[in-house]
Write a protein that holds these residues in place. Structure first.
Motif, short mmCIF file in Angstrom:
data_model
loop_
_atom_site.label_atom_id
_atom_site.label_comp_id
_atom_site.label_asym_id
_atom_site.label_seq_id
_atom_site.Cartn_x
_atom_site.Cartn_y
_atom_site.Cartn_z
N MET A 23 -10.42 0.33 21.29
CA MET A 23 -8.85 0.08 21.59
C MET A 23 -8.20 0.68 20.42
O MET A 23 -7.21 1.36 20.84
CB MET A 23 -8.77 -1.20 21.65
N LEU A 24 -8.65 0.61 19.26
CA LEU A 24 -7.66 1.41 18.24
C LEU A 24 -7.79 2.92 18.47
O LEU A 24 -6.48 3.36 18.41
CB LEU A 24 -8.61 1.13 16.81
N ARG A 25 -8.74 3.45 18.89
CA ARG A 25 -8.83 4.83 19.37
C ARG A 25 -7.83 5.08 20.48
O ARG A 25 -7.20 6.12 20.35
CB ARG A 25 -10.29 5.31 19.65
N GLN A 26 -7.83 4.33 21.59
CA GLN A 26 -7.07 4.53 22.62
C GLN A 26 -5.45 4.32 21.91
O GLN A 26 -4.85 5.22 22.40
CB GLN A 26 -7.39 3.17 23.60
N ILE A 27 -5.07 3.41 21.09
CA ILE A 27 -3.88 3.18 20.48
C ILE A 27 -3.27 4.43 19.88
O ILE A 27 -2.38 4.95 20.05
CB ILE A 27 -3.69 2.05 19.83
N GLU A 28 -4.52 4.81 18.87
CA GLU A 28 -4.21 6.12 18.19
C GLU A 28 -3.82 7.39 19.05
O GLU A 28 -2.92 7.81 18.82
CB GLU A 28 -5.21 6.19 17.12
N SER A 29 -4.69 7.47 19.93
CA SER A 29 -4.39 8.70 20.79
C SER A 29 -3.15 8.49 21.53
O SER A 29 -2.37 9.39 22.03
CB SER A 29 -5.74 8.98 21.66
N PRO A 74 4.03 -4.34 17.85
CA PRO A 74 4.43 -3.45 16.79
C PRO A 74 3.48 -3.91 15.74
O PRO A 74 2.90 -3.21 14.78
CB PRO A 74 5.69 -3.53 16.43
N ALA A 75 3.23 -5.25 15.43
CA ALA A 75 2.22 -5.53 14.54
C ALA A 75 0.84 -4.82 14.57
O ALA A 75 0.14 -4.79 13.81
CB ALA A 75 2.19 -6.97 14.58
N MET A 76 0.53 -4.56 15.80
CA MET A 76 -0.57 -3.71 16.19
C MET A 76 -0.56 -2.52 15.85
O MET A 76 -1.32 -1.78 15.42
CB MET A 76 -1.30 -4.16 17.59
N PHE A 77 0.40 -1.92 16.37
CA PHE A 77 0.38 -0.22 16.51
C PHE A 77 1.20 0.30 15.40
O PHE A 77 0.89 1.45 14.85
CB PHE A 77 1.14 0.36 17.68
N ILE A 78 2.01 -0.28 14.63
CA ILE A 78 2.86 0.36 13.35
C ILE A 78 1.63 0.62 12.44
O ILE A 78 1.68 1.70 11.77
CB ILE A 78 3.78 -0.61 12.69
N PRO A 79 0.80 -0.32 11.97
CA PRO A 79 -0.49 -0.01 10.85
C PRO A 79 -1.19 1.31 11.64
O PRO A 79 -1.52 2.27 10.79
CB PRO A 79 -1.17 -1.14 10.91
N VAL A 80 -1.46 1.28 12.72
CA VAL A 80 -2.13 2.57 13.33
C VAL A 80 -1.50 3.95 13.04
O VAL A 80 -1.63 4.96 12.69
CB VAL A 80 -2.58 2.42 14.70
N ALA A 81 0.11 3.58 13.42
CA ALA A 81 0.90 5.06 13.30
C ALA A 81 0.99 5.39 11.91
O ALA A 81 1.09 6.32 11.46
CB ALA A 81 2.26 4.47 13.88
N GLU A 82 1.00 4.51 10.98
CA GLU A 82 1.12 4.65 9.54
C GLU A 82 -0.16 5.49 9.09
O GLU A 82 -0.22 6.64 8.82
CB GLU A 82 1.06 3.19 8.80
N SER A 83 -1.61 5.16 9.51
CA SER A 83 -2.64 5.73 9.06
C SER A 83 -2.85 7.00 9.71
O SER A 83 -3.63 7.83 9.36
CB SER A 83 -3.93 4.90 9.16
N ALA A 84 -2.30 7.21 10.95
CA ALA A 84 -2.38 8.44 11.67
C ALA A 84 -1.30 9.43 11.34
O ALA A 84 -1.23 10.43 11.89
CB ALA A 84 -2.44 8.10 13.30
N GLY A 85 -0.37 9.06 10.53
CA GLY A 85 0.56 10.14 9.91
C GLY A 85 1.75 10.12 11.25
O GLY A 85 2.35 11.22 11.06
N LEU A 86 1.81 9.26 11.67
CA LEU A 86 2.96 9.27 13.03
C LEU A 86 4.11 8.41 12.64
O LEU A 86 5.12 8.60 13.42
CB LEU A 86 2.01 8.81 14.46
N ILE A 87 4.18 7.91 11.82
CA ILE A 87 5.32 6.80 11.34
C ILE A 87 6.53 7.49 11.06
O ILE A 87 7.54 6.85 11.32
CB ILE A 87 4.85 5.77 10.24
#
Ligand code: C2E
Ligand code: MG
Ligand code: MG
Ligand code: MG
Length: 287
Positions: A23-29, A74-87
């Motif tokens: 799911m994290l990978r799915q969120i990231e992509s 957002p509590a879920m995807f914001i941290p992912v966006a941060e680590s993926a350099g998308l924030i």
């Protein structure tokens, strides 16, 4: 099959590829094309000034509808966006949407935007903000940046000078989630925050916890002596409202007053607030 490799199999399926990981990978992509595919929206939640009963600011809150997963918090995807350099790109977009919306509102209403810790370690935030203000015709004093206290913890010198720069530009700073970090009081001493937001975890039990009530009262007194406004976050009930009022909080945000709403709904609400009440005719917009 890896059978021929003499028993030296690398186990790539365990333990990583469980559901959460997928799911994290799915969120990231998914996040990679979310902007392009128009999957984000920004909602606005009013922050009410208790002295006047009117909206002091609205907080921009990002929403994402993933094509398969549906609404992702957002509590879920914001941290992912941060680590993926998308924030950076996402924040730039939120800032623009927020300032475009606020440009339609009465001039004394602020707009609050959450700023990720990661962005306070880079150089381009001030430029992005200036460009956004210019393009949307917004003044800096109406824009309030919400920064969670965990950000400041690492005492990064670059973060320090960036925050000073933002203050010099006339932006307001809000210390978000106050009380959840480790050295909140230190931050209050080192930074000229305009506002602190008392985290909703303190508000939740305020009705039956004399301790929480006392803590909030003390925080409010401290803030007052430093000329900092206080927002109680997550006020859902009438009881919580009267308790934070008793404690002397200057502002309130929570479902009791309003849930996050679309820009159009926020504009309508703010226009309604500007209209004169019943009774003697008031002159509106006389500043
Ligand atoms: P936050 O900045 O502390 O935002 C307040 C959160 O409390 C929001 O959750 C809001 O919907 C929720 N809330 C407001 N009133 C009540 C209430 O009465 N009861 C309860 N239970 N909750 C209430 P949301 O929208 O899910 O956002 C969660 C967090 O995600 C935010 O916490 C913020 O840290 C982050 N976030 C949201 N939008 C953005 C964004 O555009 N950029 C960044 N960097 N972070 C964002
Ligand atoms: Mg916030
Ligand atoms: Mg908060
Ligand atoms: Mg929070």
């Amino acid at each position: 099959h890896a059978k021929n490799e003499g028993g030296k199999r690398v186990q790539i399926f365990e333990p990583f590829m469980h559901e959460d990981f997928l799911m994290l990978r799915q969120i990231e992509s998914g996040l990679t094309d979310a902007l392009e595919n128009d999957e984000f929206t920004v909602l606005f939640q009013p922050i009410i000034d208790l002295a006047t009963g009117r909206t002091k600011s609205c907080e921009a809150l990002l929403r994402w509808k993933h094509p398969e997963l549906g609404d992702v918090s957002p509590a879920m995807f914001i941290p992912v966006a941060e680590s993926a350099g998308l924030i950076g790109d996402i924040t730039e977009w939120v800032l623009r949407k927020a300032c475009e919306a606020a440009a339609e509102w009465p001039e004394d209403v602020h707009i609050s935007v959450n700023i990720s810790p990661a962005l306070l370690k880079q150089n381009n935030l001030p430029v992005t903000i200036i460009e956004t203000l210019v393009n949307t015709g917004m003044v800096a004093r109406r824009l309030e940046l919400e920064i969670t206290e965990s950000v400041l913890l690492d005492k990064n010198p670059h973060t320090n000078s960036l925050l000073r720069q933002l203050q010099k530009m006339g932006l307001r700073l809000c210390l978000d989630d106050f009380g959840t970090g480790f050295s909140s009081l230190t931050y209050l001493r080192s930074w000229e925050f305009d506002t602190i937001k008392i985290d909703k975890s303190f508000i939740r039990n305020i009705g039956n916890s004399p301790t929480d009530q006392k803590i909030i009262g003390a925080v409010v007194q401290l803030a007052k002596s430093l000329d900092v406004a206080t927002v109680a976050e997550g006020v859902e009930t009438e009881e919580q409202l009267s308790r934070v009022r008793e404690a002397g909080c200057s502002r309130v945000q929570g479902y009791y007053y309003a849930r996050p709403m679309t820009a159009a709904q926020a504009t309508e609400r703010l226009v309604q607030e500007e209209l004169p009440d019943d009774g003697p005719l008031k002159i509106v917009n006389q500043r």
